[in-house]
Write a protein that holds these residues in place. Structure first.
Motif, PDB file in Angstrom:
ATOM      1  N   LYS A 122       0.646  -1.015   0.423  1.00 13.45           N
ATOM      2  CA  LYS A 122       0.030   0.236   0.121  1.00 13.45           C
ATOM      3  C   LYS A 122       0.870   1.624   0.384  1.00 13.45           C
ATOM      4  N   ARG A 123       0.373   2.061  -0.574  1.00 13.04           N
ATOM      5  CA  ARG A 123       1.399   3.475  -1.116  1.00 13.04           C
ATOM      6  C   ARG A 123       1.003   4.303   0.612  1.00 13.04           C
ATOM      7  N   LYS A 124       1.947   4.934   0.845  1.00 12.22           N
ATOM      8  CA  LYS A 124       2.280   6.267   1.933  1.00 12.22           C
ATOM      9  C   LYS A 124       0.492   7.198   0.956  1.00 12.22           C
ATOM     10  N   TRP A 125       0.184   7.574   1.739  1.00 22.41           N
ATOM     11  CA  TRP A 125      -1.020   8.676   1.478  1.00 22.41           C
ATOM     12  C   TRP A 125      -1.262   9.577   2.926  1.00 22.41           C
ATOM     13  N   TYR A 126      -1.585  10.562   2.588  1.00 26.27           N
ATOM     14  CA  TYR A 126      -1.927  11.563   3.465  1.00 26.27           C
ATOM     15  C   TYR A 126      -2.828  13.019   3.304  1.00 26.27           C
ATOM     16  N   PRO A 127      -4.224  13.534   3.470  1.00 26.37           N
ATOM     17  CA  PRO A 127      -4.830  14.343   2.225  1.00 26.37           C
ATOM     18  C   PRO A 127      -2.828  14.857   2.112  1.00 26.37           C
ATOM     19  N   GLY A 128      -3.158  16.158   0.778  1.00 26.00           N
ATOM     20  CA  GLY A 128      -2.035  17.108   0.445  1.00 26.00           C
ATOM     21  C   GLY A 128      -1.072  16.481   0.223  1.00 26.00           C
ATOM     22  N   ALA A 129      -0.945  14.787   0.144  1.00 24.27           N
ATOM     23  CA  ALA A 129       0.098  14.671  -0.870  1.00 24.27           C
ATOM     24  C   ALA A 129       0.225  14.501  -1.883  1.00 24.27           C
ATOM     25  N   SER A 130       1.771  14.533  -2.823  1.00 28.68           N
ATOM     26  CA  SER A 130       2.112  15.671  -3.345  1.00 28.68           C
ATOM     27  C   SER A 130       2.644  14.185  -3.639  1.00 28.68           C
ATOM     28  N   TYR A 131       2.694  13.323  -5.430  1.00 27.08           N
ATOM     29  CA  TYR A 131       3.622  12.596  -6.174  1.00 27.08           C
ATOM     30  C   TYR A 131       4.113  12.852  -6.906  1.00 27.08           C
ATOM     31  N   HIS A 132       5.402  11.767  -7.434  1.00 30.81           N
ATOM     32  CA  HIS A 132       6.025  12.437  -8.855  1.00 30.81           C
ATOM     33  C   HIS A 132       5.682  10.140  -9.786  1.00 30.81           C
ATOM     34  N   VAL A 133       5.016  10.333 -10.007  1.00 32.35           N
ATOM     35  CA  VAL A 133       4.717   9.138 -10.579  1.00 32.35           C
ATOM     36  C   VAL A 133       5.186   9.141 -12.393  1.00 32.35           C
ATOM     37  N   THR A 134       5.618   7.917 -12.406  1.00 32.37           N
ATOM     38  CA  THR A 134       6.114   6.973 -13.455  1.00 32.37           C
ATOM     39  C   THR A 134       5.609   6.185 -14.069  1.00 32.37           C
ATOM     40  N   ALA A 135       5.037   6.304 -15.335  1.00 29.83           N
ATOM     41  CA  ALA A 135       5.019   4.346 -15.545  1.00 29.83           C
ATOM     42  C   ALA A 135       5.509   4.604 -16.540  1.00 29.83           C
ATOM     43  N   ARG A 136       5.740   3.241 -16.963  1.00 30.70           N
ATOM     44  CA  ARG A 136       6.433   2.775 -18.400  1.00 30.70           C
ATOM     45  C   ARG A 136       5.588   1.769 -19.094  1.00 30.70           C
ATOM     46  N   GLY A 137       6.344   1.333 -20.783  1.00 33.08           N
ATOM     47  CA  GLY A 137       5.691   0.598 -21.935  1.00 33.08           C
ATOM     48  C   GLY A 137       6.065  -0.807 -21.368  1.00 33.08           C
ATOM     49  N   ASN A 138       5.623  -1.541 -21.410  1.00 36.03           N
ATOM     50  CA  ASN A 138       6.011  -3.051 -20.827  1.00 36.03           C
ATOM     51  C   ASN A 138       6.905  -2.859 -22.269  1.00 36.03           C
ATOM     52  N   HIS A 139       7.746  -3.784 -21.163  1.00 36.15           N
ATOM     53  CA  HIS A 139       9.458  -4.362 -22.273  1.00 36.15           C
ATOM     54  C   HIS A 139       9.903  -2.978 -22.690  1.00 36.15           C
ATOM     55  N   ARG A 140       9.669  -1.647 -22.307  1.00 34.55           N
ATOM     56  CA  ARG A 140      10.054  -0.358 -22.062  1.00 34.55           C
ATOM     57  C   ARG A 140       9.783  -0.089 -23.984  1.00 34.55           C
ATOM     58  N   ASN A 141       8.399  -0.486 -23.823  1.00 36.12           N
ATOM     59  CA  ASN A 141       8.069  -0.182 -25.478  1.00 36.12           C
ATOM     60  C   ASN A 141       7.617   0.967 -25.373  1.00 36.12           C
ATOM     61  N   ASP A 142       7.224   1.575 -26.719  1.00 34.52           N
ATOM     62  CA  ASP A 142       6.093   2.935 -26.778  1.00 34.52           C
ATOM     63  C   ASP A 142       4.981   2.944 -26.527  1.00 34.52           C
ATOM     64  N   ILE A 143       5.120   4.052 -25.903  1.00 37.50           N
ATOM     65  CA  ILE A 143       3.226   3.676 -25.548  1.00 37.50           C
ATOM     66  C   ILE A 143       2.561   4.786 -26.755  1.00 37.50           C
TER      67      ILE A 143
END
Length: 181
Positions: free
Chosen positions: A5-26
């Protein structure tokens, strides 16, 4: 193995990254980038009462960066909605079968003002560091141009980052970002 479970509280900010499967282009063409941005905007509207705030973003060919602040609810429903809808779009358009994204998206909790500023700079410099452009404002699929031009903010809220600079000066932010190249 259960997901942590991700740490969360009201007002939390995040740097989100998501990559294509096998580093393929999305993202394969302009329409794909536009569709992802449309989904982000639509999702902000869908969860308007949960008060998500996109601070900055950069869509690269095979991954995304989103700096986001949460207020009422954790991050999962927001990113989950975008990625689920985008994967369905992509799979249908390209007759693709299987996972579009590699694993679960990654999120780093932003805990200090310095980390917030540095993350924004990192997000905006991503295409420069990847040698796709020489200047960050030349990259079309990033929020940087809105930051430095003062253009219409339909998707991002630059106020949070610009508040770190005297009089919310966009030129000072530009110098800060470009000093990191």
């Amino acid at each position: 193995m259960p997901t942590i479970k991700r740490k969360w509280y009201p007002g939390a900010s995040y740097h989100v990254t998501a990559r294509g499967n096998h580093r393929n282009d999305i993202f394969k063409d302009k329409e794909d980038f536009l569709h992802y941005l449309t989904l982000m905007k639509e999702t902000l509207g869908y969860y308007v009462y949960d008060k998500y705030e996109v601070i900055s973003y950069c869509l690269m060919d095979n991954h995304v960066h989103i700096l986001i602040r949460t207020e009422e609810k954790p991050l999962g429903q927001f990113i989950g909605r975008i990625h689920s809808k985008y994967a369905k779009y992509y799979n249908k358009k390209y007759n693709y079968i299987g996972h579009l994204f590699q694993d679960r998206y990654y999120s780093e909790l932003i805990e200090t003002d310095a980390q917030m500023l540095e993350t924004s700079r990192y997000v905006h410099l991503n295409p420069v560091r990847a040698k796709m452009v020489k200047k960050p404002e030349a990259y079309e699929w990033s929020s940087y141009f809105v930051y430095v031009s003062g253009g219409k903010e339909e998707l991002v809220c630059s106020n949070r980052i610009l508040s770190y600079f005297k009089d919310k000066n966009r030129e000072l932010y530009k110098r800060y970002v470009e000093f990191g190249t």
